[in-house]
Motif scaffolding. Sequence first.
Motif, PDB file in Angstrom:
ATOM      1  N   LEU A  41       0.828  -1.213   0.000  1.00 42.41           N
ATOM      2  CA  LEU A  41       0.000   0.000   0.000  1.00 42.41           C
ATOM      3  C   LEU A  41       0.860   1.259   0.000  1.00 42.41           C
ATOM      4  O   LEU A  41       1.970   1.274   0.504  1.00 42.41           O
ATOM      5  CB  LEU A  41      -0.909   0.035   1.229  1.00 42.41           C
ATOM      6  N   TRP A  42       0.298   2.300  -0.551  1.00 47.72           N
ATOM      7  CA  TRP A  42       0.844   3.646  -0.484  1.00 47.72           C
ATOM      8  C   TRP A  42      -0.116   4.448   0.394  1.00 47.72           C
ATOM      9  O   TRP A  42      -1.318   4.173   0.410  1.00 47.72           O
ATOM     10  CB  TRP A  42       0.909   4.257  -1.877  1.00 47.72           C
ATOM     11  N   ALA A  43       0.383   5.432   1.124  1.00 52.95           N
ATOM     12  CA  ALA A  43      -0.470   6.230   2.011  1.00 52.95           C
ATOM     13  C   ALA A  43      -0.139   7.702   1.844  1.00 52.95           C
ATOM     14  O   ALA A  43       1.015   8.067   1.601  1.00 52.95           O
ATOM     15  CB  ALA A  43      -0.268   5.810   3.465  1.00 52.95           C
ATOM     16  N   GLY A  44      -1.158   8.546   1.968  1.00 50.14           N
ATOM     17  CA  GLY A  44      -0.941   9.979   1.846  1.00 50.14           C
ATOM     18  C   GLY A  44      -2.226  10.752   2.007  1.00 50.14           C
ATOM     19  O   GLY A  44      -3.205  10.263   2.581  1.00 50.14           O
ATOM     20  N   THR A  45      -2.213  11.967   1.451  1.00 48.08           N
ATOM     21  CA  THR A  45      -3.371  12.852   1.576  1.00 48.08           C
ATOM     22  C   THR A  45      -3.683  13.508   0.240  1.00 48.08           C
ATOM     23  O   THR A  45      -2.811  13.672  -0.612  1.00 48.08           O
ATOM     24  CB  THR A  45      -3.124  13.967   2.619  1.00 48.08           C
ATOM     25  N   GLU A  46      -4.960  13.871   0.095  1.00 52.66           N
ATOM     26  CA  GLU A  46      -5.397  14.602  -1.084  1.00 52.66           C
ATOM     27  C   GLU A  46      -5.960  15.933  -0.639  1.00 52.66           C
ATOM     28  O   GLU A  46      -6.672  16.009   0.353  1.00 52.66           O
ATOM     29  CB  GLU A  46      -6.465  13.812  -1.838  1.00 52.66           C
ATOM     30  N   LYS A  47      -5.622  16.985  -1.403  1.00 52.00           N
ATOM     31  CA  LYS A  47      -6.138  18.326  -1.128  1.00 52.00           C
ATOM     32  C   LYS A  47      -6.848  18.848  -2.362  1.00 52.00           C
ATOM     33  O   LYS A  47      -6.508  18.495  -3.482  1.00 52.00           O
ATOM     34  CB  LYS A  47      -4.993  19.280  -0.796  1.00 52.00           C
ATOM     35  N   LYS A  48      -7.848  19.687  -2.117  1.00 51.75           N
ATOM     36  CA  LYS A  48      -8.529  20.407  -3.193  1.00 51.75           C
ATOM     37  C   LYS A  48      -8.607  21.860  -2.780  1.00 51.75           C
ATOM     38  O   LYS A  48      -9.354  22.212  -1.868  1.00 51.75           O
ATOM     39  CB  LYS A  48      -9.927  19.856  -3.432  1.00 51.75           C
ATOM     40  N   ALA A  49      -7.823  22.672  -3.455  1.00 48.70           N
ATOM     41  CA  ALA A  49      -7.790  24.119  -3.185  1.00 48.70           C
ATOM     42  C   ALA A  49      -7.734  24.382  -1.677  1.00 48.70           C
ATOM     43  O   ALA A  49      -6.831  23.930  -1.012  1.00 48.70           O
ATOM     44  CB  ALA A  49      -8.961  24.809  -3.853  1.00 48.70           C
ATOM     45  N   ASP A  50      -8.725  25.080  -1.135  1.00 48.42           N
ATOM     46  CA  ASP A  50      -8.714  25.453   0.282  1.00 48.42           C
ATOM     47  C   ASP A  50      -9.525  24.509   1.162  1.00 48.42           C
ATOM     48  O   ASP A  50      -9.763  24.799   2.330  1.00 48.42           O
ATOM     49  CB  ASP A  50      -9.249  26.887   0.448  1.00 48.42           C
ATOM     50  N   GLU A  51      -9.969  23.385   0.622  1.00 50.43           N
ATOM     51  CA  GLU A  51     -10.754  22.433   1.416  1.00 50.43           C
ATOM     52  C   GLU A  51      -9.831  21.616   2.322  1.00 50.43           C
ATOM     53  O   GLU A  51      -8.641  21.485   2.059  1.00 50.43           O
ATOM     54  CB  GLU A  51     -11.531  21.499   0.492  1.00 50.43           C
ATOM     55  N   PRO A  52     -10.381  21.029   3.398  1.00 55.23           N
ATOM     56  CA  PRO A  52      -9.556  20.188   4.273  1.00 55.23           C
ATOM     57  C   PRO A  52      -9.042  18.963   3.511  1.00 55.23           C
ATOM     58  O   PRO A  52      -9.705  18.459   2.610  1.00 55.23           O
ATOM     59  CB  PRO A  52     -10.511  19.750   5.380  1.00 55.23           C
ATOM     60  N   TRP A  53      -7.882  18.486   3.886  1.00 52.68           N
ATOM     61  CA  TRP A  53      -7.300  17.317   3.240  1.00 52.68           C
ATOM     62  C   TRP A  53      -8.017  16.053   3.680  1.00 52.68           C
ATOM     63  O   TRP A  53      -8.685  16.023   4.702  1.00 52.68           O
ATOM     64  CB  TRP A  53      -5.807  17.230   3.528  1.00 52.68           C
ATOM     65  N   GLU A  54      -7.856  14.988   2.889  1.00 53.79           N
ATOM     66  CA  GLU A  54      -8.430  13.691   3.223  1.00 53.79           C
ATOM     67  C   GLU A  54      -7.351  12.625   3.078  1.00 53.79           C
ATOM     68  O   GLU A  54      -6.567  12.650   2.132  1.00 53.79           O
ATOM     69  CB  GLU A  54      -9.597  13.352   2.298  1.00 53.79           C
ATOM     70  N   ARG A  55      -7.339  11.680   4.035  1.00 58.15           N
ATOM     71  CA  ARG A  55      -6.369  10.584   3.954  1.00 58.15           C
ATOM     72  C   ARG A  55      -6.768   9.612   2.847  1.00 58.15           C
ATOM     73  O   ARG A  55      -7.944   9.337   2.648  1.00 58.15           O
ATOM     74  CB  ARG A  55      -6.284   9.823   5.273  1.00 58.15           C
ATOM     75  N   PHE A  56      -5.754   9.089   2.151  1.00 59.44           N
ATOM     76  CA  PHE A  56      -5.947   8.111   1.085  1.00 59.44           C
ATOM     77  C   PHE A  56      -4.951   6.983   1.258  1.00 59.44           C
ATOM     78  O   PHE A  56      -3.867   7.176   1.820  1.00 59.44           O
ATOM     79  CB  PHE A  56      -5.647   8.751  -0.288  1.00 59.44           C
ATOM     80  N   VAL A  57      -5.307   5.807   0.757  1.00 57.83           N
ATOM     81  CA  VAL A  57      -4.341   4.748   0.488  1.00 57.83           C
ATOM     82  C   VAL A  57      -4.485   4.421  -0.994  1.00 57.83           C
ATOM     83  O   VAL A  57      -5.499   4.735  -1.627  1.00 57.83           O
ATOM     84  CB  VAL A  57      -4.543   3.477   1.351  1.00 57.83           C
ATOM     85  N   GLY A  58      -3.461   3.810  -1.531  1.00 58.70           N
ATOM     86  CA  GLY A  58      -3.482   3.422  -2.930  1.00 58.70           C
ATOM     87  C   GLY A  58      -2.596   2.216  -3.130  1.00 58.70           C
ATOM     88  O   GLY A  58      -1.834   1.826  -2.234  1.00 58.70           O
ATOM     89  N   ALA A  59      -2.692   1.626  -4.320  1.00 61.72           N
ATOM     90  CA  ALA A  59      -1.882   0.448  -4.625  1.00 61.72           C
ATOM     91  C   ALA A  59      -1.815   0.246  -6.124  1.00 61.72           C
ATOM     92  O   ALA A  59      -2.738   0.605  -6.857  1.00 61.72           O
ATOM     93  CB  ALA A  59      -2.465  -0.790  -3.958  1.00 61.72           C
ATOM     94  N   VAL A  60      -0.718  -0.355  -6.555  1.00 55.20           N
ATOM     95  CA  VAL A  60      -0.603  -0.789  -7.942  1.00 55.20           C
ATOM     96  C   VAL A  60      -1.473  -2.035  -8.094  1.00 55.20           C
ATOM     97  O   VAL A  60      -1.426  -2.945  -7.263  1.00 55.20           O
ATOM     98  CB  VAL A  60       0.867  -1.097  -8.307  1.00 55.20           C
ATOM     99  N   VAL A  61      -2.295  -2.069  -9.132  1.00 51.75           N
ATOM    100  CA  VAL A  61      -3.204  -3.184  -9.367  1.00 51.75           C
ATOM    101  C   VAL A  61      -2.429  -4.345  -9.996  1.00 51.75           C
ATOM    102  O   VAL A  61      -1.668  -4.161 -10.942  1.00 51.75           O
ATOM    103  CB  VAL A  61      -4.367  -2.756 -10.288  1.00 51.75           C
ATOM    104  N   ASP A  62      -2.640  -5.545  -9.460  1.00 55.34           N
ATOM    105  CA  ASP A  62      -2.073  -6.772 -10.016  1.00 55.34           C
ATOM    106  C   ASP A  62      -3.133  -7.358 -10.949  1.00 55.34           C
ATOM    107  O   ASP A  62      -4.208  -7.756 -10.496  1.00 55.34           O
ATOM    108  CB  ASP A  62      -1.735  -7.748  -8.886  1.00 55.34           C
TER     109      ASP A  62
END
Length: 194
Positions: free
Chosen positions: A71-92
């Motif tokens: 898994l990869w972990a991080g955050t996403e932001k949109k302009a001035d909105e609060p950030w949201e936590r995300f996970v991601g992964a390369v699809v097998d």
Amino acid sequence: MRFVKVPERNKDCFICDLHHPGTLSEQQLPLSKSAKGTGEPWSGKWSFARDLLRIDVGPYELTLEPGSRGLWAGTEKKADEPWERFVGAVVDARRIASGQPWLGLKLGEHRVRRLIQANADGTLTERDPFDPGHEWFGTWTVDAESGLSIVVEQWTLYATPRGEGVLTGTEHSEDHPAQGFAVVRVRLPGSRTT
């Protein structure tokens, strides 16, 4: 390369096709067998530098770093909105096969998020990717049509292939109505996807 993006709070999950040189197309991931596609994919950019993956689609900026279990972990932001936590992964893209261990994300249309670690002996452990202290134990099997059955406590999920590395289906118990789910096979670091 395909990459799945999973937000902690938003119910929608996304599949990105990462192209060279740094362009991408993104679509909403269907979270049930009956879910329709979202039409035209969104376009964006991606980059990888110093162990950080950055994915930009419109005003959304997602930054991820490698974590554990593929898994990869991080955050996403949109302009001035609060950030949201995300996970991601390369699809097998490989199909799940009996007697072969695999790793995947189980994503429900009602915001259920689970990381599945499936063992060759048919046992599995599910963890919340945003709160890994919670674990559930169960079993898994694959039938002749490549349909996947997962049983965890009183819940039974049956999913069939929908695309490369993606299965969709429903999960239910005797006490609860059926809910739509997608299962995305995750590539382990250092493994091949085809």
